[in-house]
Scaffold this motif. Structure first.
Motif, PDB file in Angstrom:
ATOM      1  N   PRO A 258      23.127   8.186  17.560  1.00 51.27           N
ATOM      2  CA  PRO A 258      22.762   8.979  16.396  1.00 51.27           C
ATOM      3  C   PRO A 258      22.073   8.406  15.633  1.00 51.27           C
ATOM      4  N   LYS A 259      20.724   9.469  15.385  1.00 55.00           N
ATOM      5  CA  LYS A 259      19.634   8.870  14.647  1.00 55.00           C
ATOM      6  C   LYS A 259      20.018   8.957  13.189  1.00 55.00           C
ATOM      7  N   PRO A 260      19.521   7.583  12.538  1.00 55.21           N
ATOM      8  CA  PRO A 260      20.161   7.118  11.254  1.00 55.21           C
ATOM      9  C   PRO A 260      19.159   8.179  10.039  1.00 55.21           C
ATOM     10  N   TYR A 261      19.326   9.405  10.013  1.00 53.52           N
ATOM     11  CA  TYR A 261      18.598   9.931   9.226  1.00 53.52           C
ATOM     12  C   TYR A 261      19.088   9.658   7.513  1.00 53.52           C
ATOM     13  N   LEU A 262      18.262   9.890   6.732  1.00 52.80           N
ATOM     14  CA  LEU A 262      18.758   9.546   5.202  1.00 52.80           C
ATOM     15  C   LEU A 262      19.550  10.397   4.566  1.00 52.80           C
ATOM     16  N   ARG A 263      20.476   9.777   3.783  1.00 52.08           N
ATOM     17  CA  ARG A 263      21.592  10.618   3.109  1.00 52.08           C
ATOM     18  C   ARG A 263      21.658  10.370   1.472  1.00 52.08           C
ATOM     19  N   ALA A 264      21.954  11.118   0.782  1.00 55.98           N
ATOM     20  CA  ALA A 264      22.148  10.570  -0.649  1.00 55.98           C
ATOM     21  C   ALA A 264      22.819   9.376  -0.847  1.00 55.98           C
ATOM     22  N   GLY A 265      22.294   8.593  -1.689  1.00 53.58           N
ATOM     23  CA  GLY A 265      22.817   7.309  -1.883  1.00 53.58           C
ATOM     24  C   GLY A 265      22.037   6.097  -1.284  1.00 53.58           C
ATOM     25  N   ASP A 266      21.365   6.548  -0.119  1.00 53.61           N
ATOM     26  CA  ASP A 266      20.437   5.592   0.424  1.00 53.61           C
ATOM     27  C   ASP A 266      19.265   5.032  -0.417  1.00 53.61           C
ATOM     28  N   VAL A 267      18.938   3.650   0.142  1.00 47.95           N
ATOM     29  CA  VAL A 267      17.832   3.168  -0.964  1.00 47.95           C
ATOM     30  C   VAL A 267      16.680   2.854   0.298  1.00 47.95           C
ATOM     31  N   VAL A 268      15.508   3.264  -0.074  1.00 45.59           N
ATOM     32  CA  VAL A 268      14.283   2.892   0.841  1.00 45.59           C
ATOM     33  C   VAL A 268      13.569   1.997   0.087  1.00 45.59           C
ATOM     34  N   GLU A 269      13.103   0.917   0.555  1.00 47.17           N
ATOM     35  CA  GLU A 269      11.856   0.280  -0.001  1.00 47.17           C
ATOM     36  C   GLU A 269      10.803  -0.025   0.889  1.00 47.17           C
ATOM     37  N   LEU A 270       9.594   0.048   0.437  1.00 45.10           N
ATOM     38  CA  LEU A 270       8.238   0.121   1.335  1.00 45.10           C
ATOM     39  C   LEU A 270       7.318  -0.706   0.705  1.00 45.10           C
ATOM     40  N   GLU A 271       6.296  -1.142   1.714  1.00 50.24           N
ATOM     41  CA  GLU A 271       5.307  -2.135   1.011  1.00 50.24           C
ATOM     42  C   GLU A 271       4.243  -2.245   2.093  1.00 50.24           C
ATOM     43  N   ILE A 272       2.592  -2.372   1.416  1.00 48.70           N
ATOM     44  CA  ILE A 272       1.552  -2.837   2.209  1.00 48.70           C
ATOM     45  C   ILE A 272       1.062  -4.005   1.813  1.00 48.70           C
ATOM     46  N   ALA A 273       0.776  -4.786   2.552  1.00 49.52           N
ATOM     47  CA  ALA A 273       0.031  -6.101   2.124  1.00 49.52           C
ATOM     48  C   ALA A 273      -1.064  -5.628   0.948  1.00 49.52           C
ATOM     49  N   GLY A 274      -0.832  -6.423   0.063  1.00 50.82           N
ATOM     50  CA  GLY A 274      -1.952  -6.320  -0.973  1.00 50.82           C
ATOM     51  C   GLY A 274      -1.800  -5.145  -2.076  1.00 50.82           C
ATOM     52  N   LEU A 275      -1.226  -4.060  -1.513  1.00 48.49           N
ATOM     53  CA  LEU A 275      -1.002  -2.770  -2.209  1.00 48.49           C
ATOM     54  C   LEU A 275       0.191  -2.456  -2.933  1.00 48.49           C
ATOM     55  N   GLY A 276       1.246  -3.340  -2.838  1.00 51.16           N
ATOM     56  CA  GLY A 276       2.247  -3.094  -3.660  1.00 51.16           C
ATOM     57  C   GLY A 276       3.484  -2.812  -2.935  1.00 51.16           C
ATOM     58  N   ARG A 277       4.689  -2.455  -3.778  1.00 46.80           N
ATOM     59  CA  ARG A 277       5.813  -1.977  -3.336  1.00 46.80           C
ATOM     60  C   ARG A 277       6.453  -0.907  -3.863  1.00 46.80           C
ATOM     61  N   GLN A 278       7.206   0.124  -3.164  1.00 46.56           N
ATOM     62  CA  GLN A 278       7.975   1.078  -3.500  1.00 46.56           C
ATOM     63  C   GLN A 278       9.471   0.802  -3.362  1.00 46.56           C
ATOM     64  N   ARG A 279      10.282   1.460  -4.240  1.00 46.03           N
ATOM     65  CA  ARG A 279      11.646   1.875  -4.156  1.00 46.03           C
ATOM     66  C   ARG A 279      12.310   2.959  -4.810  1.00 46.03           C
ATOM     67  N   GLN A 280      12.957   3.651  -3.725  1.00 46.63           N
ATOM     68  CA  GLN A 280      13.582   4.928  -3.991  1.00 46.63           C
ATOM     69  C   GLN A 280      15.152   5.008  -3.594  1.00 46.63           C
ATOM     70  N   GLU A 281      15.789   5.520  -4.758  1.00 48.87           N
ATOM     71  CA  GLU A 281      16.907   6.046  -4.226  1.00 48.87           C
ATOM     72  C   GLU A 281      17.163   7.641  -4.204  1.00 48.87           C
ATOM     73  N   PHE A 282      17.674   7.718  -2.980  1.00 46.66           N
ATOM     74  CA  PHE A 282      17.585   9.210  -2.540  1.00 46.66           C
ATOM     75  C   PHE A 282      19.169   9.770  -3.078  1.00 46.66           C
ATOM     76  N   LYS A 283      18.898  11.206  -3.739  1.00 47.02           N
ATOM     77  CA  LYS A 283      19.985  11.780  -4.384  1.00 47.02           C
ATOM     78  C   LYS A 283      19.883  13.135  -3.709  1.00 47.02           C
ATOM     79  N   GLN A 284      21.218  13.788  -3.806  1.00 47.21           N
ATOM     80  CA  GLN A 284      21.065  15.323  -3.157  1.00 47.21           C
ATOM     81  C   GLN A 284      20.199  16.176  -4.302  1.00 47.21           C
ATOM     82  N   ALA A 285      19.475  17.094  -3.511  1.00 44.05           N
ATOM     83  CA  ALA A 285      18.812  18.090  -4.535  1.00 44.05           C
ATOM     84  C   ALA A 285      19.846  19.196  -5.077  1.00 44.05           C
TER      85      ALA A 285
END
Length: 285
Positions: A258-285
């Protein structure tokens, strides 16, 4: 330079992150970080000179929200299936020409802002991407070198996507790409001179602390300069426009069931070298 915008949503002020990691106030020099500024070499030069001379006042960043690093974006042009490894994982043939779709500018939020899972969504997916910010008006460019010369800088973009809306609900991809909050951008706009070669950047993304994407822009099918040149054949690119240049392998859509699609409560962090980092908590619309 690392340019950014800080403050509450809709009331951000322009700032610079200096080489020592100190936040510096730019509001005494420029009104905002937008296409008007990015097209003004003299204004950018004044920022560089003031930063080099230590004339910019420090800002206390404690508790200060980071907004999108570019204001009043005209359009967001997105390139689909632009990584060899991502095409392989989704079973798609590498495109002969860049695949183009759009995101509305109102999908853009700050790099730490909440992202909303749309109502009725069952396939909300993640995509770390290199965003290109245009600094000079581009029309009918003739070479990839010209394309790079029209780039003001680069940023981290999160091209959040709802795959059922995108693929299974008829029509174009746009329904799965334009949901509210679906384009976190930033934290910084890093000017092109500081980034160097945009085809030598690592990209990574984690979901709830688990590494999901670990790629490099060297895998791009169409490199940045060629993307800018190509897009300029079909539309005029203006200062402050953004191009999201595609995502590497590792998205939920490319994983086994089963593909692990995002749900409310998940936290995603991402970065690109030299360009910084993001962090988002997902909530229900």
């Amino acid at each position: 330079m690392k340019l950014l915008r800080v403050g509450t949503a809709g009331r951000e002020r322009p700032a610079l992150l200096d080489d020592e990691g100190t936040l510096r106030d730019l509001s005494g020099l420029v009104a905002d970080i937008d296409g008007t500024l990015l097209a003004d070499e003299a204004a950018l030069g004044r920022i560089r000179a003031a930063a080099g001379a230590g004339e910019l006042p420090a800002l206390d960043g404690t508790g200060l929200r980071t907004g999108p690093p570019v204001a009043r974006i005209g359009k967001i042009v997105c390139i689909g299936l632009n990584y060899h490894d991502h095409a392989r994982e989704t079973g798609a043939e590498p495109p002969a020409e860049p695949v183009i779709f759009f995101k509305a500018a109102d999908t853009v939020v700050g790099p730490q802002d909440t992202v909303l899972v749309p109502r009725g969504s069952v396939k909300t997916d993640w995509e770390v991407e290199l965003a290109v910010v245009i600094g000079r008006t581009a029309r009918y460019l003739e070479s990839a070198e010209e394309g790079l010369a029209h780039v003001a800088g680069y940023a981290v973009a999160h091209d959040v996507s709802e795959r059922e809306f995108q693929i299974e609900r008829g029509g174009t991809w746009d329904k799965g790409k334009n949901c509210e909050t679906f384009n976190p951008l930033g934290p910084w706009l890093v000017t092109a001179d500081e980034v160097g070669d945009p085809q030598d950047l690592s990209l990574r993304l984690w979901v709830n602390g688990e590494l999901k994407q670990d790629g490099t822009t060297a895998e791009q099918i169409f490199p940045v300069g060629e993307v800018v040149r190509y897009v300029s054949q079909f539309m005029t690119l203006y200062p402050g426009d953004v191009i999201n240049t595609g995502t590497p392998a590792g998205v939920a859509m490319g994983r086994p069931e089963p593909k692990p699609y995002l749900r409310a409560g998940d936290v995603v962090e991402l970065e690109i070298a030299g360009l910084g980092r993001q962090r988002q908590e997902f909530k229900q619309a």
